[in-house]
Design an enzyme around this catalytic site. Structure first.
Site, short mmCIF file in Angstrom:
data_model
loop_
_atom_site.label_atom_id
_atom_site.label_comp_id
_atom_site.label_asym_id
_atom_site.label_seq_id
_atom_site.Cartn_x
_atom_site.Cartn_y
_atom_site.Cartn_z
N ILE A 135 0.86 -1.18 0.00
CA ILE A 135 0.00 0.00 0.00
C ILE A 135 0.90 1.23 0.00
O ILE A 135 2.06 1.18 0.40
CB ILE A 135 -0.98 0.01 1.19
CG1 ILE A 135 -0.25 -0.10 2.53
CG2 ILE A 135 -2.01 -1.10 1.05
CD1 ILE A 135 -1.18 -0.07 3.73
N ASP A 136 0.36 2.34 -0.48
CA ASP A 136 1.14 3.57 -0.60
C ASP A 136 1.65 4.04 0.75
O ASP A 136 1.08 3.71 1.80
CB ASP A 136 0.28 4.69 -1.21
CG ASP A 136 -0.23 4.34 -2.59
OD1 ASP A 136 0.45 3.59 -3.28
OD2 ASP A 136 -1.33 4.82 -2.94
N LYS A 137 2.68 4.85 0.71
CA LYS A 137 3.24 5.44 1.92
C LYS A 137 2.17 6.15 2.74
O LYS A 137 2.10 6.01 3.96
CB LYS A 137 4.36 6.42 1.55
CG LYS A 137 4.93 7.19 2.73
CD LYS A 137 5.86 8.30 2.26
CE LYS A 137 6.23 9.22 3.42
NZ LYS A 137 7.02 10.38 2.97
#
Length: 288
Positions: A135-137
């Site tokens: 998942i994105d930062k």
């Protein structure tokens, strides 16, 4: 000459991929040449590069260039150690499921010396640890880690075949009238962004998301989202294109301290694992 007895970690792995891992500093052309000329043999015989190794196979290697040096694990600070231990919501001998905070990176790179992956490799003292979903930062929530290459391959296949389920809580700008709706479009990666297309163009991938309204405020809406496909930035781009960007999304919305996108549900039927986390209080507090 080097000799390897294949264990369960490399069972069903292609011969060329096994050799690339063991000889990262040796040109691929040299590895293929070694296979072709018989300087690399499996069970005393010449083999093909796409041969899938079996547990107990003996691979003999007589090519120039040495083995990849054993990777050194990073030193974990007491703060990072506490972060790992407090974030683990499920663990068994095969997998670990971790609740990632917004701002944490999954892997080193882009200005980061290490990420969650490197921390867990050090925590378990194995280079075989891998995350099977990312998942994105700026996204928070559940990520699935595999403790061995065998489990990594098994879970990656489950994810690829759509046999695992993930759901998200999302806070978006604006009030959405429909109780349930589906967004289906084509997404294509460009330099620093992902763009949504109404019809297929070269390089685009079909993207399908299902949404259910959980709560409405005067200016914002809390949604539950389920992915049928898992494209980069899928939920972020589709909701922004709908005119309801995710609150705090600095790339596709108006930005903010945190992005309100939370991976709260994870199900792996093959392993009989189902994890569900509650709606964070901050989502209700920010429903204005």
């Amino acid at each position: 000459m080097m000799e390897y007895i294949i264990d369960s970690s490399f069972h069903e792995v292609r011969l060329d991929r096994f050799l690339r891992k063991k000889y990262e500093n040796t040109p691929l052309t040299e590895i293929f040449k070694g296979i072709r000329t018989g300087k690399i043999k499996v069970n005393g015989k010449k083999s093909k590069e796409n041969y899938r190794l079996k547990e107990g196979d003996i691979v003999k290697v007589l090519i120039s260039g040495g083995e990849t040096e054993e990777k050194k694990f990073i030193k974990i600070s007491s703060k990072d150690l506490n972060t790992l231990k407090s974030g683990i919501v499920y663990e068994d001998k095969r997998v670990v499921i971790f609740n990632k905070e917004a701002g944490m990176v999954m892997h080193k790179g882009s200005g980061y010396d290490y990420g969650l992956s490197e921390l867990f490799k050090s925590f378990y003292q194995t280079d075989e640890f891998n995350f099977v979903n990312r998942i994105d930062k700026s996204t928070s929530g559940l990520v699935i880690g595999a403790k061995s290459l065998v489990v990594t391959r098994e879970l990656a296949e489950e994810v690829r075949e759509g046999k695992t389920d993930k759901k998200y809580y999302i806070l978006v700008d604006g009030v959405i009238d429909k109780d349930r709706f589906t967004l289906k479009s084509y997404l294509r990666k460009e330099e620093t962004r992902v763009v949504e297309l109404s019809s297929y163009e070269e390089g685009a991938k079909e993207s399908i998301s299902y949404f259910k309204v959980l709560k409405r405020g005067k200016n914002r809406t809390i949604l539950e989202a389920t992915l049928e496909t898992g494209r980069t930035h899928q939920l972020r781009v589709q909701l922004a294109s709908l005119g309801h960007p995710i609150v705090g999304d600095g790339r596709y919305g108006r930005g903010g301290k945190n992005m309100f996108l939370f991976s709260y549900y994870c199900e792996i039927p093959k392993y009989n694992i189902k994890i569900e986390l509650p709606l964070p209080e901050e989502y209700t507090k920010n429903l204005i």
